[in-house]
Design a protein around this motif. Structure first.
Motif, PDB file in Angstrom:
ATOM      1  N   LEU A 266       0.793  -1.218   0.000  1.00 54.97           N
ATOM      2  CA  LEU A 266       0.000   0.000   0.000  1.00 54.97           C
ATOM      3  C   LEU A 266       0.827   1.271   0.000  1.00 54.97           C
ATOM      4  N   SER A 267       2.140   1.171   0.193  1.00 56.51           N
ATOM      5  CA  SER A 267       2.984   2.364   0.137  1.00 56.51           C
ATOM      6  C   SER A 267       2.907   2.985  -1.255  1.00 56.51           C
ATOM      7  N   SER A 268       2.840   4.310  -1.295  1.00 56.13           N
ATOM      8  CA  SER A 268       2.693   5.027  -2.555  1.00 56.13           C
ATOM      9  C   SER A 268       4.061   5.421  -3.106  1.00 56.13           C
TER      10      SER A 268
ATOM     11  N   GLU B 202       3.779   1.927   6.299  1.00 59.99           N
ATOM     12  CA  GLU B 202       2.325   1.784   6.241  1.00 59.99           C
ATOM     13  C   GLU B 202       1.691   1.996   7.613  1.00 59.99           C
ATOM     14  N   LYS B 203       2.076   3.097   8.270  1.00 57.35           N
ATOM     15  CA  LYS B 203       1.527   3.446   9.566  1.00 57.35           C
ATOM     16  C   LYS B 203       0.502   4.554   9.381  1.00 57.35           C
TER      17      LYS B 203
ATOM     18  N   ARG C  35      -6.645   3.903   1.069  1.00 53.56           N
ATOM     19  CA  ARG C  35      -6.311   2.510   0.812  1.00 53.56           C
ATOM     20  C   ARG C  35      -5.876   1.798   2.088  1.00 53.56           C
ATOM     21  N   MET C  36      -5.050   2.463   2.899  1.00 50.84           N
ATOM     22  CA  MET C  36      -4.569   1.839   4.132  1.00 50.84           C
ATOM     23  C   MET C  36      -5.705   1.588   5.115  1.00 50.84           C
ATOM     24  N   VAL C  37      -6.556   2.591   5.307  1.00 55.90           N
ATOM     25  CA  VAL C  37      -7.648   2.459   6.267  1.00 55.90           C
ATOM     26  C   VAL C  37      -8.634   1.395   5.801  1.00 55.90           C
ATOM     27  N   ASN C  38      -8.956   1.365   4.508  1.00 54.38           N
ATOM     28  CA  ASN C  38      -9.865   0.347   3.998  1.00 54.38           C
ATOM     29  C   ASN C  38      -9.258  -1.044   4.100  1.00 54.38           C
ATOM     30  N   LYS C  39      -7.931  -1.140   3.947  1.00 55.83           N
ATOM     31  CA  LYS C  39      -7.268  -2.427   4.128  1.00 55.83           C
ATOM     32  C   LYS C  39      -7.413  -2.900   5.570  1.00 55.83           C
ATOM     33  N   LEU C  40      -7.184  -1.998   6.518  1.00 58.88           N
ATOM     34  CA  LEU C  40      -7.312  -2.374   7.930  1.00 58.88           C
ATOM     35  C   LEU C  40      -8.746  -2.783   8.261  1.00 58.88           C
ATOM     36  N   ALA C  41      -9.718  -2.043   7.712  1.00 57.75           N
ATOM     37  CA  ALA C  41     -11.116  -2.386   7.969  1.00 57.75           C
ATOM     38  C   ALA C  41     -11.460  -3.750   7.379  1.00 57.75           C
ATOM     39  N   THR C  42     -10.985  -4.018   6.162  1.00 61.20           N
ATOM     40  CA  THR C  42     -11.234  -5.313   5.535  1.00 61.20           C
ATOM     41  C   THR C  42     -10.549  -6.429   6.302  1.00 61.20           C
ATOM     42  N   HIS C  43      -9.327  -6.190   6.740  1.00 65.35           N
ATOM     43  CA  HIS C  43      -8.591  -7.190   7.503  1.00 65.35           C
ATOM     44  C   HIS C  43      -9.311  -7.504   8.810  1.00 65.35           C
TER      45      HIS C  43
END
Length: 208
Positions: free
Chosen positions: A39-41, A106-107, A165-173
């Protein structure tokens, strides 16, 4: 060196509130696991890299121009410019550090802090230096301020997209972990409770 825990929690809560996509309820297909997604840009990281080298040039140019025109400025603008230079220098060091930490590692709290500092502090400061004609802006100053403003504008947009993208990844995880726990440890209590509720509902209706 990391952010204090109370500040990290506040930034994490802010990120979940602002950047979570409420329309996205889970992975798009069953095999979608967010752990394997990078997810890093890269554009954001390149911008930060060049920003690190550009900022000393911007600082030196601004200080030299300030020294040359200092005697022609009013006392009011002298105080404002000196204060802005000190604040902008401190903010930029913290901002770039948070940007590197948040993007590469990715923090979310660090990247959210970088985004807020860029949008609410550094960008308004540079726009003030660029458009306030009372500062007797010189051509060199205008040029470096425009370049800096372009850096900041791009970073605001890139960091916003990366944070989503990062926040949605954490929510999906988080949702996937919940599903996995339910599959591994089914809870018959809820099924029995559901049956009891249906029975009570049927009894409440009575015979037709």
């Amino acid at each position: 060196m990391s952010l204090p825990q109370p500040l990290r929690r506040r930034l994490s809560s802010f990120s979940r509130t602002v950047f979570t996509d409420s329309r996205r309820t889970g992975p798009q297909y069953p095999g979608d696991r967010p752990d394997s997604e990078m997810l890093s840009s890269l554009p954001l990281q390149m911008s930060l890299y060049f920003n690190v080298y550009f900022f000393p040039f911007w600082w030196l140019s601004t200080v030299v121009m300030l020294q040359l025109k200092y005697s022609f400025l009013s006392d009011y603008y002298k105080f404002i410019l000196v204060t802005i230079m000190i604040l902008a220098s401190l903010i930029e060091v913290i901002r770039l550090y948070l940007g590197y930490m948040g993007n590469l590692q990715e923090k979310v709290p660090e990247l959210a802090g970088f985004w807020l500092l860029t949008l609410l502090l550094q960008l308004p400061i540079i726009l003030f230096l660029l458009f306030n004609e009372g500062l007797k802006i010189q051509p060199l100053e205008r040029a470096v301020h425009i370049i800096f403003a372009l850096f900041l504008t791009f970073q605001v947009i890139a960091a916003f997209v990366t944070l989503k993208r990062m926040v949605n990844k954490l929510a999906t995880h988080f949702r996937l972990n919940e599903f996995d726990q339910l599959e591994e440890h089914p809870m018959p209590y809820f099924y029995s409770l559901d049956k009891e509720e249906r029975a009570v509902s049927m009894a409440g209706r009575g015979p037709d």
